[in-house]
Design a protein around this motif. Structure first.
Motif, PDB file in Angstrom:
ATOM      1  N   HIS A  93       0.415 -17.875 -22.689  1.00  0.00           N
ATOM      2  CA  HIS A  93       1.682 -18.370 -23.141  1.00  0.00           C
ATOM      3  C   HIS A  93       2.390 -19.255 -22.230  1.00  0.00           C
ATOM      4  O   HIS A  93       2.911 -20.377 -22.695  1.00  0.00           O
ATOM      5  CB  HIS A  93       2.585 -17.061 -23.661  1.00  0.00           C
ATOM      6  CG  HIS A  93       4.048 -17.333 -24.302  1.00  0.00           C
ATOM      7  ND1 HIS A  93       4.147 -18.267 -25.475  1.00  0.00           N
ATOM      8  CD2 HIS A  93       5.069 -17.321 -23.817  1.00  0.00           C
ATOM      9  CE1 HIS A  93       5.577 -18.370 -25.445  1.00  0.00           C
ATOM     10  NE2 HIS A  93       5.988 -17.738 -24.490  1.00  0.00           N
ATOM     11  N   GLN A  94       2.450 -18.825 -21.190  1.00  0.00           N
ATOM     12  CA  GLN A  94       3.084 -19.516 -19.882  1.00  0.00           C
ATOM     13  C   GLN A  94       2.363 -20.682 -19.853  1.00  0.00           C
ATOM     14  O   GLN A  94       3.276 -21.838 -19.574  1.00  0.00           O
ATOM     15  CB  GLN A  94       3.553 -18.700 -19.004  1.00  0.00           C
ATOM     16  CG  GLN A  94       4.638 -17.598 -19.300  1.00  0.00           C
ATOM     17  CD  GLN A  94       4.441 -16.601 -18.380  1.00  0.00           C
ATOM     18  OE1 GLN A  94       3.567 -16.203 -17.769  1.00  0.00           O
ATOM     19  NE2 GLN A  94       5.859 -15.922 -18.226  1.00  0.00           N
ATOM     20  N   GLN A  95       1.350 -20.719 -19.400  1.00  0.00           N
ATOM     21  CA  GLN A  95       0.480 -21.772 -19.006  1.00  0.00           C
ATOM     22  C   GLN A  95       0.174 -22.996 -20.189  1.00  0.00           C
ATOM     23  O   GLN A  95      -0.122 -24.050 -19.787  1.00  0.00           O
ATOM     24  CB  GLN A  95      -0.940 -21.306 -18.613  1.00  0.00           C
ATOM     25  CG  GLN A  95      -0.584 -20.539 -17.354  1.00  0.00           C
ATOM     26  CD  GLN A  95      -1.840 -20.314 -16.521  1.00  0.00           C
ATOM     27  OE1 GLN A  95      -3.205 -21.042 -16.476  1.00  0.00           O
ATOM     28  NE2 GLN A  95      -1.879 -19.098 -15.549  1.00  0.00           N
ATOM     29  N   LEU A  96       0.208 -22.397 -21.579  1.00  0.00           N
ATOM     30  CA  LEU A  96       0.083 -23.539 -22.596  1.00  0.00           C
ATOM     31  C   LEU A  96       1.521 -24.246 -22.857  1.00  0.00           C
ATOM     32  O   LEU A  96       1.456 -25.000 -23.858  1.00  0.00           O
ATOM     33  CB  LEU A  96      -0.631 -22.741 -23.724  1.00  0.00           C
ATOM     34  CG  LEU A  96      -1.936 -22.573 -23.450  1.00  0.00           C
ATOM     35  CD1 LEU A  96      -2.468 -21.460 -24.543  1.00  0.00           C
ATOM     36  CD2 LEU A  96      -2.787 -23.813 -23.170  1.00  0.00           C
ATOM     37  N   GLN A  97       2.773 -24.030 -22.217  1.00  0.00           N
ATOM     38  CA  GLN A  97       3.761 -24.589 -22.370  1.00  0.00           C
ATOM     39  C   GLN A  97       3.536 -26.031 -22.422  1.00  0.00           C
ATOM     40  O   GLN A  97       3.077 -26.559 -21.638  1.00  0.00           O
ATOM     41  CB  GLN A  97       4.807 -24.452 -21.531  1.00  0.00           C
ATOM     42  CG  GLN A  97       5.151 -22.737 -21.644  1.00  0.00           C
ATOM     43  CD  GLN A  97       6.119 -22.330 -22.873  1.00  0.00           C
ATOM     44  OE1 GLN A  97       6.582 -23.063 -23.544  1.00  0.00           O
ATOM     45  NE2 GLN A  97       5.588 -21.108 -23.420  1.00  0.00           N
ATOM     46  N   GLY A  98       4.026 -26.788 -23.446  1.00  0.00           N
ATOM     47  CA  GLY A  98       4.005 -28.315 -23.404  1.00  0.00           C
ATOM     48  C   GLY A  98       2.515 -28.824 -23.907  1.00  0.00           C
ATOM     49  O   GLY A  98       2.647 -29.918 -23.939  1.00  0.00           O
ATOM     50  N   GLN A  99       1.792 -27.840 -24.405  1.00  0.00           N
ATOM     51  CA  GLN A  99       0.499 -28.343 -24.777  1.00  0.00           C
ATOM     52  C   GLN A  99       0.774 -28.033 -26.439  1.00  0.00           C
ATOM     53  O   GLN A  99       1.374 -27.455 -26.974  1.00  0.00           O
ATOM     54  CB  GLN A  99      -0.587 -27.457 -24.422  1.00  0.00           C
ATOM     55  CG  GLN A  99      -0.697 -27.617 -23.080  1.00  0.00           C
ATOM     56  CD  GLN A  99      -1.827 -28.213 -22.527  1.00  0.00           C
ATOM     57  OE1 GLN A  99      -2.054 -29.303 -23.137  1.00  0.00           O
ATOM     58  NE2 GLN A  99      -2.317 -28.050 -21.092  1.00  0.00           N
ATOM     59  N   ALA A 100      -0.140 -28.682 -27.288  1.00  0.00           N
ATOM     60  CA  ALA A 100      -0.369 -28.599 -28.678  1.00  0.00           C
ATOM     61  C   ALA A 100      -0.941 -27.242 -29.161  1.00  0.00           C
ATOM     62  O   ALA A 100      -2.297 -27.315 -29.540  1.00  0.00           O
ATOM     63  CB  ALA A 100      -1.195 -29.809 -29.267  1.00  0.00           C
ATOM     64  N   ALA A 101      -0.415 -25.967 -28.555  1.00  0.00           N
ATOM     65  CA  ALA A 101      -0.926 -24.833 -28.643  1.00  0.00           C
ATOM     66  C   ALA A 101       0.006 -23.678 -29.167  1.00  0.00           C
ATOM     67  O   ALA A 101       1.410 -24.129 -28.585  1.00  0.00           O
ATOM     68  CB  ALA A 101      -1.960 -24.325 -27.529  1.00  0.00           C
ATOM     69  N   GLN A 102      -0.292 -22.876 -29.725  1.00  0.00           N
ATOM     70  CA  GLN A 102       0.583 -21.676 -30.029  1.00  0.00           C
ATOM     71  C   GLN A 102      -0.028 -20.288 -29.911  1.00  0.00           C
ATOM     72  O   GLN A 102      -1.128 -20.129 -30.345  1.00  0.00           O
ATOM     73  CB  GLN A 102       1.255 -21.924 -31.666  1.00  0.00           C
ATOM     74  CG  GLN A 102       2.172 -20.486 -32.031  1.00  0.00           C
ATOM     75  CD  GLN A 102       3.341 -20.581 -30.924  1.00  0.00           C
ATOM     76  OE1 GLN A 102       4.175 -21.690 -30.870  1.00  0.00           O
ATOM     77  NE2 GLN A 102       3.677 -19.486 -30.219  1.00  0.00           N
ATOM     78  N   VAL A 103       0.478 -19.550 -29.051  1.00  0.00           N
ATOM     79  CA  VAL A 103      -0.055 -18.368 -28.752  1.00  0.00           C
ATOM     80  C   VAL A 103       0.857 -17.105 -29.464  1.00  0.00           C
ATOM     81  O   VAL A 103       2.061 -17.365 -29.507  1.00  0.00           O
ATOM     82  CB  VAL A 103       0.083 -17.705 -27.080  1.00  0.00           C
ATOM     83  CG1 VAL A 103      -0.370 -16.423 -26.771  1.00  0.00           C
ATOM     84  CG2 VAL A 103      -0.720 -18.812 -26.573  1.00  0.00           C
ATOM     85  N   LEU A 104      -0.173 -16.377 -30.261  1.00  0.00           N
ATOM     86  CA  LEU A 104       0.570 -15.275 -31.129  1.00  0.00           C
ATOM     87  C   LEU A 104       0.058 -13.884 -30.805  1.00  0.00           C
ATOM     88  O   LEU A 104      -1.216 -13.932 -30.595  1.00  0.00           O
ATOM     89  CB  LEU A 104       0.329 -15.577 -32.675  1.00  0.00           C
ATOM     90  CG  LEU A 104       0.800 -16.967 -33.310  1.00  0.00           C
ATOM     91  CD1 LEU A 104       0.413 -17.313 -34.512  1.00  0.00           C
ATOM     92  CD2 LEU A 104       2.635 -17.183 -33.177  1.00  0.00           C
ATOM     93  N   GLY A 105       0.872 -13.099 -30.964  1.00  0.00           N
ATOM     94  CA  GLY A 105       0.339 -11.418 -30.974  1.00  0.00           C
ATOM     95  C   GLY A 105       0.387 -10.841 -32.174  1.00  0.00           C
ATOM     96  O   GLY A 105       1.132 -11.273 -32.893  1.00  0.00           O
ATOM     97  N   LEU A 106      -0.645  -9.917 -32.491  1.00  0.00           N
ATOM     98  CA  LEU A 106      -0.606  -9.577 -33.966  1.00  0.00           C
ATOM     99  C   LEU A 106      -0.837  -7.876 -33.662  1.00  0.00           C
ATOM    100  O   LEU A 106      -1.867  -7.521 -33.058  1.00  0.00           O
ATOM    101  CB  LEU A 106      -1.857 -10.148 -34.631  1.00  0.00           C
ATOM    102  CG  LEU A 106      -1.962  -9.483 -36.123  1.00  0.00           C
ATOM    103  CD1 LEU A 106      -0.852 -10.021 -37.150  1.00  0.00           C
ATOM    104  CD2 LEU A 106      -3.229 -10.228 -36.851  1.00  0.00           C
ATOM    105  N   HIS A 107       0.052  -7.193 -34.206  1.00  0.00           N
ATOM    106  CA  HIS A 107       0.147  -5.349 -33.959  1.00  0.00           C
ATOM    107  C   HIS A 107      -0.816  -5.108 -34.952  1.00  0.00           C
ATOM    108  O   HIS A 107      -0.013  -4.889 -36.176  1.00  0.00           O
ATOM    109  CB  HIS A 107       1.483  -5.251 -33.769  1.00  0.00           C
ATOM    110  CG  HIS A 107       1.485  -3.780 -33.167  1.00  0.00           C
ATOM    111  ND1 HIS A 107       2.243  -2.870 -33.535  1.00  0.00           N
ATOM    112  CD2 HIS A 107       0.887  -3.382 -32.014  1.00  0.00           C
ATOM    113  CE1 HIS A 107       2.118  -1.438 -32.856  1.00  0.00           C
ATOM    114  NE2 HIS A 107       1.197  -1.845 -32.055  1.00  0.00           N
ATOM    115  N   THR A 108      -2.077  -5.005 -34.823  1.00  0.00           N
ATOM    116  CA  THR A 108      -2.925  -4.293 -35.879  1.00  0.00           C
ATOM    117  C   THR A 108      -3.229  -2.693 -35.944  1.00  0.00           C
ATOM    118  O   THR A 108      -4.207  -2.512 -35.279  1.00  0.00           O
ATOM    119  CB  THR A 108      -4.360  -5.312 -35.675  1.00  0.00           C
ATOM    120  OG1 THR A 108      -4.587  -4.996 -34.572  1.00  0.00           O
ATOM    121  CG2 THR A 108      -4.189  -6.483 -36.211  1.00  0.00           C
ATOM    122  N   VAL A 109      -2.112  -1.959 -36.285  1.00  0.00           N
ATOM    123  CA  VAL A 109      -2.350  -0.662 -36.169  1.00  0.00           C
ATOM    124  C   VAL A 109      -3.197  -0.087 -37.007  1.00  0.00           C
ATOM    125  O   VAL A 109      -2.973  -0.105 -38.295  1.00  0.00           O
ATOM    126  CB  VAL A 109      -1.013  -0.162 -36.182  1.00  0.00           C
ATOM    127  CG1 VAL A 109      -0.894   1.430 -36.180  1.00  0.00           C
ATOM    128  CG2 VAL A 109       0.201  -0.508 -35.058  1.00  0.00           C
TER     129      VAL A 109
END
Lengths: 155, 155, 155, 155
Positions: free
Chosen positions: B51-67
């Motif tokens: 998430h930190q290293q992709l700042q400024g890139q055309a990318a989105q990091v998401l978490g998904l809590h799949t219980v």
């Protein structure tokens, strides 16, 4: 444009790699010394993994033994034993000894390396795209190399 | 084409991310459970760094809590405490509970995830380009994402 | 002499361990919270290894769940799921909730713990011999416990 | 009773340690080679920490350079450079070269070491109490040494 590699002997390869001959490929050069702790613990294992993960890509990983201190302890015989014990399989060049008593070997001098470990990345046109001194994070390195590879494959 | 994210609540964001809305960007989805040891030791720290290293890139990091197990122990209140303690700052969605008593939540069911941690990567056109179960190596992940980013930037 | 353990329920044991009942043995108490990152990454794995390595010695390893924040997220049901997922096998007591609305549980209050992880070591006479807050080095911990065991076996 | 140390030269000390002279103290001997990967990554850092943590105790930590392969690469000049680069501060002896062309040095031969890293522990009476080949766990090592120290201090 950087001076090309000045190497007195290549190990782990039958060829004599050069930036000129590798034009068209990404070239990653890991400059190290066999008695440099950060090279042994971080840089060389990373370079070995990179060598394996880039198989089949338009990329070449090279090691460069840039001895600038303890010259007597890090000659070719010692380097060969080191390479054997650490199971390094990528091509490794011995940076040509400095001229006129210069303790700094020739490629290291020409490229202005600050020490070891150093990592340099040249793109398919032979342009220097990255020059890092010290430990480089795996994820950051992968992102950078991947982007350069992605650009190449798209053009 | 995959079904879109089915999320009952988003944390760490004011928006409601979806694959549809993120078309044009690379989307990395890390599916985890807060009591899954490999997620806590490897997957989530890796995702946070990504998430930190992709700042400024055309990318989105998401978490998904799949219980899909220990549902009583991993509700929203517990997840909020977990996110706070582990200093996670990327958007995290709670996968919508399974239908008709299904212990598997809806996105996890629709996407056919085998468990946690799972990592999915969608390209700018919303196509699934990678789907990994278990720990993924940093260098390999960086190379893969970098190449997808490199392809995008060249077109 | 410290107040004895105040525990509302023991898990991973049929007995009700107490400092009084364990007189004659070395007692190691690891105070933790299941959502404390340093406990999960360092303290609990260390305690689990210690439990295994001290088998057959005059020593007992105990966990103490001292919840002083996020109480709703770290109840007994959640703790049981956590213990199952992390494969913890040593006895773990739930520190008795604080009196009159005190967020600090009773043993934690009586013993003056500064937070989690904390490690306390009581000798065969029940005297407190070590009280550490934060991560403790494996080698240092082994040396300390070994010396206490060595003193016991010689007397 | 083991043959005493056969050392051609000691580094990091003005004295000439021997098991005989160290009677009354615990003696830990770490046998290594400077080009042995497991020695460099695990054994030597552990020995250095042990040296520091045993300050003030009736114990002496010694290194023993037992070169049995790549002899040309691991002579005294190379070892001195290695010790300097890795910041090793405990006394290190060079095992005396094997007799009559034996590639195995004399102490290594007399003690029947299987390879490097090896760890030997002698008690205050000079009796061998532990002999391990390969990586030794920090916690287990601490417990063992602590118990031997505890027995000594009680008698």
């Amino acid at each position: 444009m950087k001076t090309d590699l000045q190497v007195s002997r290549w190990l782990n390869t039958e060829t004599s790699p050069s930036l000129a001959a590798l034009r068209g490929q990404l070239v990653v050069v890991h400059a190290f010394q066999m008695l440099c702790p950060a090279c042994v613990s971080h840089g060389l294992p990373q370079t070995q993994r990179l060598h394996q993960q880039l198989q089949g890509q338009a990329a070449q990983v090279l090691g460069l033994h840039t001895v600038f201190e303890h010259h007597e302890a890090m000659g070719e015989v010692a380097l060969r034993a080191f390479i054997h014990e650490y199971r390094l399989t990528f091509p490794i060049g011995i940076d040509r000894p400095g001229l006129e008593g210069d303790p700094i070997p020739q490629t290291m001098r020409a490229w202005g390396l600050r020490g070891t470990p150093s990592l340099l990345i040249f793109d398919a046109q032979g342009r220097l795209r990255a020059h890092e001194f010290g430990a480089v994070d795996d994820l950051a390195l992968g992102l950078l190399l991947g982007q350069l590879l992605g650009e190449m494959s798209s053009t």
